[in-house]
Design a protein around this motif. Structure first.
Motif, PDB file in Angstrom:
ATOM      1  N   GLU A   3       0.841  -1.201   0.000  1.00 15.40           N
ATOM      2  CA  GLU A   3       0.000   0.000   0.000  1.00 15.40           C
ATOM      3  C   GLU A   3       0.872   1.246   0.000  1.00 15.40           C
ATOM      4  O   GLU A   3       1.906   1.305   0.664  1.00 15.40           O
ATOM      5  N   ILE A   4       0.438   2.254  -0.748  1.00 12.83           N
ATOM      6  CA  ILE A   4       1.153   3.513  -0.876  1.00 12.83           C
ATOM      7  C   ILE A   4       0.263   4.639  -0.359  1.00 12.83           C
ATOM      8  O   ILE A   4      -0.931   4.677  -0.653  1.00 12.83           O
ATOM      9  N   ALA A   5       0.853   5.550   0.384  1.00 13.56           N
ATOM     10  CA  ALA A   5       0.147   6.750   0.832  1.00 13.56           C
ATOM     11  C   ALA A   5       0.746   7.956   0.120  1.00 13.56           C
ATOM     12  O   ALA A   5       1.933   7.959  -0.213  1.00 13.56           O
ATOM     13  N   VAL A   6      -0.085   8.949  -0.103  1.00  9.84           N
ATOM     14  CA  VAL A   6       0.363  10.172  -0.769  1.00  9.84           C
ATOM     15  C   VAL A   6      -0.220  11.366  -0.037  1.00  9.84           C
ATOM     16  O   VAL A   6      -1.388  11.351   0.368  1.00  9.84           O
ATOM     17  N   VAL A   7       0.603  12.391   0.111  1.00 10.45           N
ATOM     18  CA  VAL A   7       0.141  13.699   0.558  1.00 10.45           C
ATOM     19  C   VAL A   7       0.507  14.665  -0.562  1.00 10.45           C
ATOM     20  O   VAL A   7       1.692  14.802  -0.901  1.00 10.45           O
ATOM     21  N   ALA A   8      -0.504  15.265  -1.171  1.00 12.43           N
ATOM     22  CA  ALA A   8      -0.287  16.194  -2.276  1.00 12.43           C
ATOM     23  C   ALA A   8      -0.801  17.570  -1.857  1.00 12.43           C
ATOM     24  O   ALA A   8      -1.973  17.718  -1.512  1.00 12.43           O
ATOM     25  N   ILE A   9       0.085  18.548  -1.885  1.00 14.84           N
ATOM     26  CA  ILE A   9      -0.236  19.891  -1.410  1.00 14.84           C
ATOM     27  C   ILE A   9      -0.148  20.873  -2.566  1.00 14.84           C
ATOM     28  O   ILE A   9       0.819  20.867  -3.320  1.00 14.84           O
ATOM     29  N   SER A  10      -1.165  21.709  -2.680  1.00 13.87           N
ATOM     30  CA  SER A  10      -1.159  22.799  -3.656  1.00 13.87           C
ATOM     31  C   SER A  10      -1.509  24.087  -2.930  1.00 13.87           C
ATOM     32  O   SER A  10      -2.481  24.136  -2.171  1.00 13.87           O
ATOM     33  N   VAL A  11      -0.724  25.123  -3.177  1.00 10.17           N
ATOM     34  CA  VAL A  11      -0.986  26.440  -2.608  1.00 10.17           C
ATOM     35  C   VAL A  11      -1.425  27.351  -3.751  1.00 10.17           C
ATOM     36  O   VAL A  11      -0.695  27.535  -4.721  1.00 10.17           O
ATOM     37  N   ALA A  12      -2.623  27.895  -3.602  1.00 11.81           N
ATOM     38  CA  ALA A  12      -3.172  28.774  -4.634  1.00 11.81           C
ATOM     39  C   ALA A  12      -2.473  30.125  -4.614  1.00 11.81           C
ATOM     40  O   ALA A  12      -2.114  30.637  -3.547  1.00 11.81           O
ATOM     41  N   LYS A  13      -2.315  30.700  -5.794  1.00 13.62           N
ATOM     42  CA  LYS A  13      -1.874  32.079  -5.871  1.00 13.62           C
ATOM     43  C   LYS A  13      -2.972  32.942  -5.250  1.00 13.62           C
ATOM     44  O   LYS A  13      -4.155  32.595  -5.326  1.00 13.62           O
ATOM     45  N   PRO A  14      -2.601  34.063  -4.620  1.00 14.76           N
ATOM     46  CA  PRO A  14      -3.625  34.940  -4.045  1.00 14.76           C
ATOM     47  C   PRO A  14      -4.687  35.298  -5.080  1.00 14.76           C
ATOM     48  O   PRO A  14      -4.379  35.651  -6.218  1.00 14.76           O
ATOM     49  N   GLY A  15      -5.934  35.154  -4.675  1.00 17.94           N
ATOM     50  CA  GLY A  15      -7.056  35.462  -5.544  1.00 17.94           C
ATOM     51  C   GLY A  15      -7.579  34.279  -6.346  1.00 17.94           C
ATOM     52  O   GLY A  15      -8.618  34.381  -6.981  1.00 17.94           O
ATOM     53  N   TYR A  16      -6.867  33.143  -6.307  1.00 19.00           N
ATOM     54  CA  TYR A  16      -7.281  31.965  -7.071  1.00 19.00           C
ATOM     55  C   TYR A  16      -7.733  30.803  -6.176  1.00 19.00           C
ATOM     56  O   TYR A  16      -7.898  29.691  -6.643  1.00 19.00           O
ATOM     57  N   GLU A  17      -7.966  31.101  -4.913  1.00 15.76           N
ATOM     58  CA  GLU A  17      -8.321  30.048  -3.958  1.00 15.76           C
ATOM     59  C   GLU A  17      -9.590  29.302  -4.356  1.00 15.76           C
ATOM     60  O   GLU A  17      -9.628  28.069  -4.286  1.00 15.76           O
ATOM     61  N   GLU A  18     -10.617  30.006  -4.727  1.00 11.07           N
ATOM     62  CA  GLU A  18     -11.890  29.348  -5.022  1.00 11.07           C
ATOM     63  C   GLU A  18     -11.845  28.584  -6.343  1.00 11.07           C
ATOM     64  O   GLU A  18     -12.436  27.515  -6.459  1.00 11.07           O
ATOM     65  N   GLN A  19     -11.125  29.103  -7.326  1.00 14.42           N
ATOM     66  CA  GLN A  19     -10.975  28.369  -8.580  1.00 14.42           C
ATOM     67  C   GLN A  19     -10.248  27.049  -8.338  1.00 14.42           C
ATOM     68  O   GLN A  19     -10.650  26.001  -8.858  1.00 14.42           O
ATOM     69  N   LEU A  20      -9.185  27.101  -7.542  1.00 11.68           N
ATOM     70  CA  LEU A  20      -8.434  25.886  -7.242  1.00 11.68           C
ATOM     71  C   LEU A  20      -9.286  24.910  -6.439  1.00 11.68           C
ATOM     72  O   LEU A  20      -9.299  23.713  -6.711  1.00 11.68           O
ATOM     73  N   ARG A  21     -10.027  25.423  -5.455  1.00 13.22           N
ATOM     74  CA  ARG A  21     -10.900  24.557  -4.654  1.00 13.22           C
ATOM     75  C   ARG A  21     -11.913  23.837  -5.532  1.00 13.22           C
ATOM     76  O   ARG A  21     -12.084  22.622  -5.423  1.00 13.22           O
ATOM     77  N   GLU A  22     -12.571  24.557  -6.408  1.00  8.50           N
ATOM     78  CA  GLU A  22     -13.579  23.943  -7.274  1.00  8.50           C
ATOM     79  C   GLU A  22     -12.969  22.897  -8.201  1.00  8.50           C
ATOM     80  O   GLU A  22     -13.543  21.821  -8.393  1.00  8.50           O
ATOM     81  N   ALA A  23     -11.818  23.202  -8.770  1.00  8.95           N
ATOM     82  CA  ALA A  23     -11.160  22.238  -9.658  1.00  8.95           C
ATOM     83  C   ALA A  23     -10.730  20.993  -8.886  1.00  8.95           C
ATOM     84  O   ALA A  23     -10.912  19.863  -9.355  1.00  8.95           O
ATOM     85  N   ALA A  24     -10.191  21.188  -7.694  1.00 10.50           N
ATOM     86  CA  ALA A  24      -9.756  20.051  -6.878  1.00 10.50           C
ATOM     87  C   ALA A  24     -10.945  19.187  -6.462  1.00 10.50           C
ATOM     88  O   ALA A  24     -10.874  17.955  -6.511  1.00 10.50           O
ATOM     89  N   GLU A  25     -12.037  19.822  -6.067  1.00  9.57           N
ATOM     90  CA  GLU A  25     -13.240  19.063  -5.716  1.00  9.57           C
ATOM     91  C   GLU A  25     -13.726  18.239  -6.902  1.00  9.57           C
ATOM     92  O   GLU A  25     -14.244  17.142  -6.733  1.00  9.57           O
ATOM     93  N   GLY A  26     -13.541  18.762  -8.100  1.00 14.72           N
ATOM     94  CA  GLY A  26     -14.012  18.081  -9.301  1.00 14.72           C
ATOM     95  C   GLY A  26     -13.305  16.782  -9.628  1.00 14.72           C
ATOM     96  O   GLY A  26     -13.853  15.946 -10.356  1.00 14.72           O
ATOM     97  N   ILE A  27     -12.100  16.567  -9.111  1.00 15.64           N
ATOM     98  CA  ILE A  27     -11.391  15.315  -9.403  1.00 15.64           C
ATOM     99  C   ILE A  27     -11.562  14.269  -8.303  1.00 15.64           C
ATOM    100  O   ILE A  27     -11.150  13.125  -8.479  1.00 15.64           O
ATOM    101  N   VAL A  28     -12.188  14.634  -7.207  1.00 11.80           N
ATOM    102  CA  VAL A  28     -12.364  13.682  -6.101  1.00 11.80           C
ATOM    103  C   VAL A  28     -13.230  12.500  -6.528  1.00 11.80           C
ATOM    104  O   VAL A  28     -12.837  11.339  -6.364  1.00 11.80           O
ATOM    105  N   GLY A  29     -14.391  12.758  -7.069  1.00 10.83           N
ATOM    106  CA  GLY A  29     -15.310  11.676  -7.474  1.00 10.83           C
ATOM    107  C   GLY A  29     -14.705  10.712  -8.470  1.00 10.83           C
ATOM    108  O   GLY A  29     -14.690   9.495  -8.233  1.00 10.83           O
ATOM    109  N   PRO A  30     -14.180  11.213  -9.599  1.00 12.25           N
ATOM    110  CA  PRO A  30     -13.582  10.298 -10.575  1.00 12.25           C
ATOM    111  C   PRO A  30     -12.408   9.509 -10.009  1.00 12.25           C
ATOM    112  O   PRO A  30     -12.227   8.330 -10.327  1.00 12.25           O
TER     113      PRO A  30
END
Length: 96
Positions: A3-30
């Motif tokens: 078994e492999i574990a992963v921690v993947a961290i992304s820091v949004a540029k200022p002002g892009y927090e919500e765009q990044l959040r929405e895009a990240a949420e979009g890949i959870v289901g698939p």
């Protein structure tokens, strides 16, 4: 299989927090439907809300490699490229 574990961290540029959040949420289901995915959870840092953290568990290194090559991950990386200030991926093996 190891078994492999992963921690993947992304820091949004200022002002892009919500765009990044929405895009990240979009890949959870698939991703959760991928063969070999045991856990795929998205978190947001309470003290630094520009920081998003995926906590992942995969059945094997092969399952993780297939995930990295998936169409939805390629599309995500392309979509968020201009929104991310810093990204870091740590692949871990459990020792205790």
């Amino acid at each position: 299989m190891t078994e492999i574990a992963v921690v993947a961290i992304s820091v949004a540029k200022p002002g892009y927090e919500e765009q990044l959040r929405e895009a990240a949420e979009g890949i959870v289901g698939p991703t959760r439907k991928e063969q070999g995915a045991l856990q795929y959870d998205l978190h947001r840092d309470v003290q630094e809300p520009r920081r998003f953290v995926f906590v992942e568990r995969w059945e094997s290194q092969e399952a993780l490699a297939a995930h990295a090559k998936s169409a939805h991950i390629a599309a995500y990386k392309k979509a968020v490229a201009d929104w991310v200030e810093h990204a870091e991926i740590r692949v871990l093996s459990k020792i205790a």
